[in-house]
Design a protein around this motif. Structure first.
Motif, PDB file in Angstrom:
ATOM      1  N   GLY A 126      -1.260   6.817   1.483  1.00 39.19           N
ATOM      2  CA  GLY A 126      -0.681   5.544   1.893  1.00 39.19           C
ATOM      3  C   GLY A 126      -0.508   5.406   3.387  1.00 39.19           C
ATOM      4  O   GLY A 126       0.015   4.402   3.858  1.00 39.19           O
ATOM      5  N   LYS A 143       2.964   3.764  -1.751  1.00 38.25           N
ATOM      6  CA  LYS A 143       3.306   4.144  -3.122  1.00 38.25           C
ATOM      7  C   LYS A 143       4.798   4.415  -3.277  1.00 38.25           C
ATOM      8  O   LYS A 143       5.419   4.037  -4.290  1.00 38.25           O
ATOM      9  CB  LYS A 143       2.495   5.371  -3.526  1.00 38.25           C
ATOM     10  N   GLU A 144       5.402   5.083  -2.277  1.00 39.68           N
ATOM     11  CA  GLU A 144       6.821   5.441  -2.380  1.00 39.68           C
ATOM     12  C   GLU A 144       7.713   4.210  -2.487  1.00 39.68           C
ATOM     13  O   GLU A 144       8.769   4.255  -3.122  1.00 39.68           O
ATOM     14  CB  GLU A 144       7.227   6.287  -1.172  1.00 39.68           C
ATOM     15  N   PHE A 173       2.867   1.282  -9.518  1.00 35.06           N
ATOM     16  CA  PHE A 173       1.919   1.276  -8.407  1.00 35.06           C
ATOM     17  C   PHE A 173       0.510   1.214  -8.984  1.00 35.06           C
ATOM     18  O   PHE A 173      -0.062   2.231  -9.363  1.00 35.06           O
ATOM     19  CB  PHE A 173       2.093   2.528  -7.545  1.00 35.06           C
ATOM     20  N   GLU A 220       7.676   3.020  -6.073  1.00 31.65           N
ATOM     21  CA  GLU A 220       8.493   3.909  -6.895  1.00 31.65           C
ATOM     22  C   GLU A 220       9.976   3.648  -6.671  1.00 31.65           C
ATOM     23  O   GLU A 220      10.766   3.605  -7.621  1.00 31.65           O
ATOM     24  CB  GLU A 220       8.152   5.364  -6.571  1.00 31.65           C
ATOM     25  N   TYR A 269       0.796  -1.231   0.000  1.00 31.05           N
ATOM     26  CA  TYR A 269       0.000   0.000   0.000  1.00 31.05           C
ATOM     27  C   TYR A 269       0.828   1.280   0.000  1.00 31.05           C
ATOM     28  O   TYR A 269       0.272   2.384  -0.148  1.00 31.05           O
ATOM     29  CB  TYR A 269      -0.934   0.021   1.209  1.00 31.05           C
ATOM     30  N   ARG A 312      -4.217  -4.253  -7.508  1.00 31.03           N
ATOM     31  CA  ARG A 312      -3.359  -4.877  -6.492  1.00 31.03           C
ATOM     32  C   ARG A 312      -4.070  -6.047  -5.813  1.00 31.03           C
ATOM     33  O   ARG A 312      -3.446  -7.070  -5.507  1.00 31.03           O
ATOM     34  CB  ARG A 312      -2.927  -3.832  -5.453  1.00 31.03           C
TER      35      ARG A 312
END
Length: 298
Positions: free
Chosen positions: A183, A105-106, A115, A109, A103, A121
């Protein structure tokens, strides 16, 4: 109606590895304190789960081990089945496999991985569960796990994940939080959490009594002044709630060891949740609660 049927079980999510001697010693300490399961989360910036879990299993005798939980988007099902079976062999059959959608996102990345939307997902998690469980149960798959079925934990909060967990997992893991737009995790109120549990139990249907129900506790403080601790946390996290509302959050345990134990007994009666997971920093604080709850189950 009382849903208490299973004995309590206790897991701890470990967050750091520094040296082999330190890690092995901490694993043995977890076992000595009475915990049943040593867990390692799956986030960038902390140790890789499988090497840490294999080492912890080798250093202990009865402690079960598992990821809590693997980001399904970060793994290939065929390679995951190999890892699970290998560590199950090395631990003499003590692995429990935890899976989730991922969950943050960073982290996607940073890993150079797309993502996807929440729906995609969840789709990927379902595909991963089906493929991994099929491989691990196939007689021709090598390496073979020691356990006839490696216990599967699926964790989440949304309808689709909870329904999938209720229908296919051995353990349903509740987060007692919803994922915010950035997130971050937003805690559920007691009312909202009870609705999530009722939804999952209804989805499990006839399986409900065979499923083990788990809850991750975010905050545990053993104290004689719970209101002060609640006020400090409300100020720290800038939460729009009263101390009473904070103390009532399902993922928060604040009070004396006896009060916390009583609250968990009531939680089990109301929801069937018998498997509790805490975070490593509260190991020592939570140990007396384990002792009290073991006495109740004797």
């Amino acid at each position: 109606m009382s849903l208490a049927s299973r004995a309590f079980r206790f897991g701890v999510n470990m967050l750091a590895v520094d040296s082999s001697a330190s890690w092995e010693g901490r694993a043995r300490h977890v076992e000595q304190l009475g915990f049943d399961v040593l867990l390692v989360p799956d986030h960038l910036g902390i140790p890789s789960p499988w090497p840490a879990l294999a080492t912890a299993a080798a250093a202990t005798e009865r402690l079960r081990v598992g990821p809590f939980v693997l980001n399904a988007a970060f793994t290939n099902p065929v390679l995951l089945a190999r890892d699970v079976a290998t560590v199950d062999q090395l631990s003499d059959g003590r692995v429990e496999l935890g899976l989730g959608t991922g969950y943050v996102k960073e982290e996607f990345e940073a890993a150079g991985i797309e993502f996807p939307t929440a729906g995609r997902r969840v789709d990927h998690l379902g595909d991963t569960v089906a493929r991994v469980t099929s491989l691990l149960s196939a007689p021709e798959h090598t390496p073979r796990p020691v356990q006839g079925r490696v216990p599967l934990l699926l964790g989440g909060n949304g309808d689709r994940v909870l329904r999938m967990a209720a229908e296919h997992a051995d353990i349903v893991g509740f987060t007692a939080a919803r994922t915010g737009r950035k997130g971050d995790l937003e805690p559920l109120s007691a009312t909202d959490f009870d609705e999530r549990v009722a939804f999952a139990r209804d989805a499990a249907g006839a399986r409900s009594g065979d499923v083990e129900w788990n809850l991750l506790m975010q905050i545990v403080v053993v104290t004689d002044d719970p209101r002060r601790i609640a006020e400090e946390n409300i100020a720290k996290w800038e939460l729009p709630m009263s101390p009473e509302e904070f103390l009532d959050l399902p993922s928060v345990l604040i009070g004396s060891a006896a009060d916390i134990a009583a609250r968990l007994v009531e939680l089990r009666k109301r929801t069937g949740i018998s498997y509790l997971t805490v975070l490593e920093p509260v190991l020592e604080q939570f140990a007396p609660v384990i002792g009290l709850l073991r006495d109740i189950d004797r």
